[in-house]
Design an enzyme around this catalytic site. Sequence first.
Site, PDB file in Angstrom:
ATOM      1  N   HIS A 158      -7.436 -20.585  -0.746  1.00 56.34           N
ATOM      2  CA  HIS A 158      -7.630 -21.824  -1.506  1.00 56.34           C
ATOM      3  C   HIS A 158      -8.833 -21.747  -2.447  1.00 56.34           C
ATOM      4  O   HIS A 158      -9.071 -22.691  -3.212  1.00 56.34           O
ATOM      5  CB  HIS A 158      -7.807 -23.009  -0.558  1.00 56.34           C
ATOM      6  CG  HIS A 158      -6.607 -23.309   0.279  1.00 56.34           C
ATOM      7  ND1 HIS A 158      -5.353 -23.476  -0.258  1.00 56.34           N
ATOM      8  CD2 HIS A 158      -6.470 -23.467   1.623  1.00 56.34           C
ATOM      9  CE1 HIS A 158      -4.488 -23.724   0.712  1.00 56.34           C
ATOM     10  NE2 HIS A 158      -5.139 -23.702   1.861  1.00 56.34           N
ATOM     11  N   ASP A 193       1.352 -18.233   4.247  1.00 53.08           N
ATOM     12  CA  ASP A 193       0.640 -19.338   4.878  1.00 53.08           C
ATOM     13  C   ASP A 193       1.421 -20.629   4.641  1.00 53.08           C
ATOM     14  O   ASP A 193       2.113 -20.766   3.624  1.00 53.08           O
ATOM     15  CB  ASP A 193      -0.757 -19.448   4.268  1.00 53.08           C
ATOM     16  CG  ASP A 193      -1.661 -20.391   5.013  1.00 53.08           C
ATOM     17  OD1 ASP A 193      -2.496 -19.920   5.800  1.00 53.08           O
ATOM     18  OD2 ASP A 193      -1.542 -21.619   4.806  1.00 53.08           O
ATOM     19  N   HIS A 195       0.301 -23.380   3.766  1.00 52.63           N
ATOM     20  CA  HIS A 195      -0.270 -24.051   2.604  1.00 52.63           C
ATOM     21  C   HIS A 195      -0.111 -23.167   1.366  1.00 52.63           C
ATOM     22  O   HIS A 195      -0.226 -21.945   1.448  1.00 52.63           O
ATOM     23  CB  HIS A 195      -1.765 -24.337   2.803  1.00 52.63           C
ATOM     24  CG  HIS A 195      -2.081 -25.161   4.002  1.00 52.63           C
ATOM     25  ND1 HIS A 195      -2.332 -24.604   5.245  1.00 52.63           N
ATOM     26  CD2 HIS A 195      -2.190 -26.506   4.158  1.00 52.63           C
ATOM     27  CE1 HIS A 195      -2.592 -25.578   6.117  1.00 52.63           C
ATOM     28  NE2 HIS A 195      -2.510 -26.727   5.481  1.00 52.63           N
ATOM     29  N   ASP A 282       0.163 -20.558  10.433  1.00 53.45           N
ATOM     30  CA  ASP A 282       0.145 -22.007  10.626  1.00 53.45           C
ATOM     31  C   ASP A 282       1.480 -22.683  10.334  1.00 53.45           C
ATOM     32  O   ASP A 282       1.571 -23.909  10.397  1.00 53.45           O
ATOM     33  CB  ASP A 282      -0.975 -22.654   9.807  1.00 53.45           C
ATOM     34  CG  ASP A 282      -1.137 -22.075   8.425  1.00 53.45           C
ATOM     35  OD1 ASP A 282      -0.342 -21.205   8.033  1.00 53.45           O
ATOM     36  OD2 ASP A 282      -2.073 -22.495   7.718  1.00 53.45           O
TER      37      ASP A 282
END
Length: 339
Positions: A158, A193, A195, A282
């Site tokens: 990120h 991931d 995200h 995740d």
Amino acid sequence: MRAFWAEGCQSHDPQSFMRIGTFGKAEEVPERAERLLAGGRAAGLVFEAPPEGGMGEVAAIHSPDYLRFLQTIHARWIEMPGARPEVMPHMHLDRTLGGYPDSPAGLAAYHQADGACPIGQKTWDGALWSAWTTIAACQAVRGGERATYALSRPPGHHAYSDLAGGFCFLNNSAIAAQMLRGDHDRVAVLDVDVHHGNGTQGIFYERGDVLTVSLHADPVTYYPFLCGYAHERGEGPGYGYNRNVPLSRQTGDAAYMEALEDAITHVQAFHPGALVLALGLDAHEDDPLEGMKLSTSAFAAIGARVAAMGLPTVIVQEGGYVSDALAGNLTAFMEGFGG
């Protein structure tokens, strides 16, 4: 497979986490790494300590202003009357207006995207060791290893070139891709991931030599909200070299593997010389951030499919948060990749 881990990563120990307007306990905590270490060892990995590295590989991705900010902001922040013990922005600046702030509060607003990346006294140390862990894994692949694993914590995907966010400070996956470019004309980053890898996308968005592909929960209802949509394809020389695959938060094994197959077909059409796998765990059904519904066996299948690409591969740890399933998810992935 050679694997790398640095105890220095544990010096970053955040206490705060702001999610959907509510303060709570941090999710990106040292216990994550302890569980991941156990999962890696159960798969037969022997972790090597990376050497203390330099800054050249980090500075190839991140701006001087940003690196100086990460190194110095906490000491300046705690001198402010009434300051919280961790640096966290309480406002955000319009970065298009020009000018660069000098005050600690202004710098936090400029260089931190959200309330999920608090900076403590030892955050810079932890982030730097996380990057050095990735750098060691890259050097091993550049030295002839087929694949390596970097247990990099805090994660990185990120983080933009000059902006922290979502638990991330230095973008390890981007650092790895840039290093591999030293040996290959084209490098791909495949991010699994839950995200969207928004920082990695942003860093390479105008480049055609690094393909970025991300499978993630639909940002309509999930972090990072503002990007990760299918229409984002790159700009200028990078147009067509970014691919996003947003998926429902109810996505299970079968639908995920179908999307992964499409993503891998896209990577193969790019004909990269090497691959960076941004490995998030995740998307598991028991992850506390509740993004998708994958089973542990799905991670074995993901590992096997990525390995079947036959590319020199640096596996960089991204997300995957504390649950009873976390260690087993990494074990399953590694056994799938190795088997």
